[in-house]
Scaffold this active site. Structure first.
Site, mmCIF file in Angstrom:
data_model
loop_
_atom_site.group_PDB
_atom_site.id
_atom_site.type_symbol
_atom_site.label_atom_id
_atom_site.label_comp_id
_atom_site.label_asym_id
_atom_site.label_seq_id
_atom_site.Cartn_x
_atom_site.Cartn_y
_atom_site.Cartn_z
ATOM 1 N N ASP A 222 7.959 4.383 -10.995
ATOM 2 C CA ASP A 222 7.299 4.142 -9.715
ATOM 3 C C ASP A 222 8.391 4.241 -8.642
ATOM 4 O OD1 ASP A 222 5.575 3.612 -7.678
ATOM 5 O OD2 ASP A 222 4.688 1.825 -8.575
HETATM 6 C C1 BGC Z 1 3.137 3.011 -5.615
HETATM 7 C C2 BGC Z 1 2.705 4.186 -6.473
HETATM 8 C C3 BGC Z 1 2.768 5.451 -5.671
HETATM 9 C C4 BGC Z 1 4.165 5.615 -5.111
HETATM 10 C C5 BGC Z 1 4.306 6.850 -4.260
HETATM 11 C C6 BGC Z 1 4.440 3.258 -4.898
HETATM 12 O O1 BGC Z 1 4.638 2.307 -3.900
HETATM 13 O O2 BGC Z 1 3.227 1.864 -6.418
HETATM 14 O O3 BGC Z 1 1.406 3.982 -6.957
HETATM 15 O O4 BGC Z 1 2.409 6.532 -6.488
HETATM 16 O O5 BGC Z 1 4.471 4.515 -4.288
HETATM 17 O O6 BGC Z 1 3.592 6.710 -3.085
#
Ligand code: BGC
Length: 835
Positions: A222
């Site tokens: 993530d």
């Molecule tokens: C989130 C993810 C997301 C990523 C990119 C993170 O803050 O937890 O779900 O895909 O950001 O935006």
């Protein structure tokens, strides 16, 4: 691509380059060897493209709970396919979704993004979405694997999950998706599970995912969810995102040279990345692919169909719904003229268009009265909704500068208009901006119709001041208060006020500096990119007179649609809800309107349950989720009967927050979130503790009636004397006995009460959505995979076990409305692992 050949030609530095992003959304291309870059995009309810801020418009589907409420695998597969096509239009070969976490508690900030409290419903929906996405050649990156079921302290929280619950509730949806749809990507969760961050947890990434389930795709962290170099590489984390890398760029080489990471392991990670690049090569997308749109009438139709199929008719006394459009009607409430199309955080996108409930209803009825009744914003609404840019178009102008505001005659590197004054700049890119430190001006004009007091506000990750005609009205620089904005990295909202005269034109100017200008900007794990700015503004309202006006309107009409609920300000990534209530003023509004008009239909929008203290005072309640672009049309179609509601709750609706199974263990305590309810999540808890819900899991009414009868179970063992590991076939006749065409969901639960361990009173194991014209009957065949229907996780054997005994099959149209029951036998106890 000859992967082994390329692997042999890559230098150590090049291999390390491949292990992390180059920017927020791309991996590095190695042109020398013809290796292109990969573009990734969120997910999960649409495809935003490669710009969080001021992105290219996109289709927005209902939120996860709204999709799961359809209980329609075929339809969700079609929606997955629609998202795959949108990803291609946005130049992205990896789509970051679906989200498959579990709503342990109604308060989880991202509960709206996830499908269900039930692992089988969540798993089947995830599999359908993945099938659809991947049918287009795009890779689905299923997330957040695993145990990120609340937002607070998400990067440090340790989810303490008993092994049985981990397998039967939290891993099972991924296991089902893996078995049925084979997602080619996994995103690791931010949190730890039982002591170790998932991004460096070999028990989960290697032993379960790759060894047990046979996954051979790519594992991606993530965003800012990588916390080590050698540990994460060794555990199986292929790509650190986003770039530029915080960890690997500097230290991976040292790890290899010191043999903390072997060349064999490094090659394994690189091989997974190359395989993914090779897989998406036919899409012919590159780092520089332009971003387009696929906004067609067919897509709008599909979005409308999925949004209305997920709407749940919770209550309909006196058959007050569908509404008669010959009667005098009012629509009242904070969500009436506001399109709550999505929850907040990374799931948000710039929609092609939105339809408000007011607009949707207006298309069904000639004369419609309206009153606001109460506001529902948490921070002030976007200032852009009441301003014009200097060139006269709606919104404001934004100018980006490399030099600070004190520099006279500086020239902006870029200027453009914005139509939304919530600006999360973390992925902003410009060739003349080389660091995280830059400056922004936002300018617009307001011409009030009448004299009024206006409120203005600034919420930032950075610093900002707001001026009206040169006079400073808001200062979010001199003193700043920490808040939850910008995924938890920004300040609280600072509000100022100014009296504006009717008919005069005022200029509003905001001067902003990015995160490094702020003394309180949080560093470390929570800092997301370069900063953000949100500018709010509206006329100051008086709650008592809003309520009074609404009551007066309600008194003079035959029927009232009361449009309440939450929105992306109340449900969002980055933090959890503080309580389960509607925004302040909404409950009082419902009570006041219900007291003066008996024909009130409450339409509530939220991604997860809200308290409804007035539930027995209104004859009808409709749960409409966040419905994407078509949210208002879908609501109106259900209200006026052009669509017959067929959604069913994908989660239990508690009466009080205190009743939910995770109530005492919702938040991290001393850094740990104890999953103390074990396997008793959702309805399994309410049934086991004999606690009433307001509406049960699986509940949802229709404008027609269905009869389920003639349940027959054909156990393949009885049929052809095969082994226990085969299927159980369930046949049930479904008749539409009412006066309208409609759809029913046949829900199949299994109960095993003589097990050697405690098991829930019943567990959903299969379901089917049936579309039936009025008066018609269909024999529905549902196949139960016996292994999955009967097994529990045996902690002592570290394996699934299907115990010998009698299993009850309970069939109904809600977890609380079981109309048919039969049983089948498992002759011999068997243990198994894998899929
Ligand atoms: C989130 C993810 C997301 C990523 C990119 C993170 O803050 O937890 O779900 O895909 O950001 O935006």
């Amino acid at each position: 691509m000859d992967i082994e050949d390329i692997l042999s030609k890559l230098t150590l530095d090049e291999k390390i380059d491949l292990l992390s992003g180059v920017d927020f959304w791309h991996t590095k291309a190695i042109l020398r060897l013809g290796i292109p870059s990969l573009r990734m995009s969120d997910g999960p309810n649409g495809v935003r493209g490669s710009r969080l801020f001021n992105g290219v418009p996109a289709a927005c589907t209902p939120c996860g709970t709204g999709l799961a409420a359809t209980w329609d695998e075929e339809l969700i597969q079609e929606i997955g396919q629609l998202m795959g096509k949108e990803a291609i239009a946005k130049g992205a070969s990896l789509l970051l979704g679906p989200t498959v976490n579990i709503q342990r508690s109604p308060l989880g900030g991202r509960g709206f993004e996830s499908f269900s409290e039930d692992p089988v419903l969540a798993g089947k929906m995830a599999a359908a979405a993945v099938r659809g996405i991947q049918s287009t050649g795009v890779v689905s990156v299923i997330k957040h694997f695993v145990g990120n079921d609340q937002e607070e302290q998400r990067q440090s929280a340790d989810s303490i999950i008993p092994p049985r619950a981990l397998r039967e509730v939290y891993l099972l949806p991924y296991q089902i998706a893996e078995k049925e749809a084979k997602p080619r990507g996994y995103m690791t969760a931010y949190n730890k599970v039982n002591g170790t961050h998932v991004s460096e947890n070999s028990g989960i990434l290697q032993n379960v995912l790759r060894d047990e389930w046979g996954f051979d795709g790519v594992v991606i962290s993530d965003w800012y969810g990588t916390y080590s170099v050698a540990e994460s590489i060794n555990a199986g984390l292929d790509i650190e995102m986003p770039g530029p890398s915080r960890w690997r760029a500097g230290l991976a080489k040292l790890s290899v040279n010191s043999r903390k990471v072997t060349h064999h392991t490094l090659n394994q990670r690189v091989r997974n990345i190359l395989k993914t690049i090779d897989h998406v090569a036919p899409l012919k997308l590159s780092e520089n692919s332009t971003e387009g749109t696929v906004n067609t009438p067919e897509i709008a139709q599909k979005l409308l169909r999925v949004a209305s199929s997920g709407i749940v008719l919770l209550k309909n006394e006196r058959n007050i719904l569908p509404l008669d459009n010959g009667k005098t009607t009012a629509i009242i409430g904070p969500n009436a003229k506001f399109a709550a199309y999505s929850g907040g955080g990374s799931a948000t996108l710039r929609p092609y268009y939105v339809v408000t409930p007011f607009e949707g209803v207006k298309a069904h009825i000639d004369s419609l009265e309206y009153a606001l009744g109460a506001t529902a914003y948490k921070k002030l609404p976007m200032l852009t909704s009441i301003t014009n840019a200097p060139n006269g178009s709606p919104g404001m102008e934004m100018r980006i500068y490399a030099e600070p505001h004190s520099v006279k005659d500086r020239t902006p590197v870029e200027r453009f208009n914005i139509d939304n004054s919530s600006c999360f700049l973390s992925d902003y890119k410009h060739p003349d901006i080389s660091s995280n430190l830059f400056y922004v001006e936002v300018e617009g004009t307001i011409t009030p119709e009448t004299d009024a007091e206006y409120l203005f506000s600034l919420t930032v990750n950075g610093t900002a001041r707001l001026y009206v005609d040169g006079e400073e009205v808001v200062d979010n620089e001199t003193t700043q208060r920490p808040g939850d904005s910008f995924f938890g990295s920004g300040t609280a909202e600072e509000v100022g006020r100014k009296h504006l005269a009717g008919g005069r034109k005022y200029t509003v100017l905001v001067q902003f500096g990015t995160a490094p200008t702020s003394k309180i900007a949080k560093g470390g794990a929570t800092q997301m990119g370069v900063g953000g700015l949100q500018i709010g503004g509206c006329i100051k309202t008086d709650p008592a007179s809003l309520l009074e006006e609404a009551v007066a309107v309600a008194k003079r009409v035959d029927q009232v649609i009361l449009s309440v609920g939450l929105n992306s300000e109340w449900e969002s990534e980055g933090w959890d809800r503080a309580h389960m209530d509607l925004p302040p003023g909404s409950d009082a509004l419902v009570e006041a309107i219900a007291a003066v008009n008996p024909n009130v239909v409450v339409v509530s929008q939220s991604g997860t349950p809200v308290t409804m203290p007035w539930a027995d005072k209104v004859p009808a309640i409709v749960q409409a989720w966040y419905g994407g672009n078509e949210t208002g049309n879908a609501i109106a179609d259900v209200l006026f009967g052009s669509a017959n509601p067929s959604g069913k709750l994908p989660l239990s609706w508690p009466i009080r927050l205190e009743d939910n199974p995770a109530f005492i263990n919702t938040k991290p305590d001393g850094g740990k979130v104890l999953y103390g309810e074990g396997i008793y999540v959702g309805y399994k808890w309410y049934e086991r503790t004999k606690r009433d819900t307001l509406f049960a899991f699986g509940h949802g009414l229709s404008y027609t009636q269905f009869k389920l009868e003639n349940l027959v179970i054909a156990d393949s063992q009885e049929r052809d004397n095969q082994s226990d590991s085969s299927d159980v076939e369930i046949l049930v006749d479904v008749t539409n006995t009412g006066l309208r065409d409609g759809s029913e969901v046949v829900q199949v639960y299994v109960a095993h009460q003589t097990a050697t361990v405690q098991r829930p009173p019943k567990e959903l194991k299969a379901f089917a959505k049936v579309h039936l014209p009025k008066g018609e009957m269909k024999s529905v065949k549902i196949t139960l995979d016996k292994k999955y229907a009967c097994s529990f996780w045996d902690e002592s054997a570290n394996a699934w076990v299907m115990e010998q005994g009698t299993y009850h099959v309970l069939v109904g149209n809600s977890s609380q409305n079981i109309s048919l029951q039969r049983q089948f036998e498992v002759a011999q106890t068997k243990w198994w692992t894998g899929l």
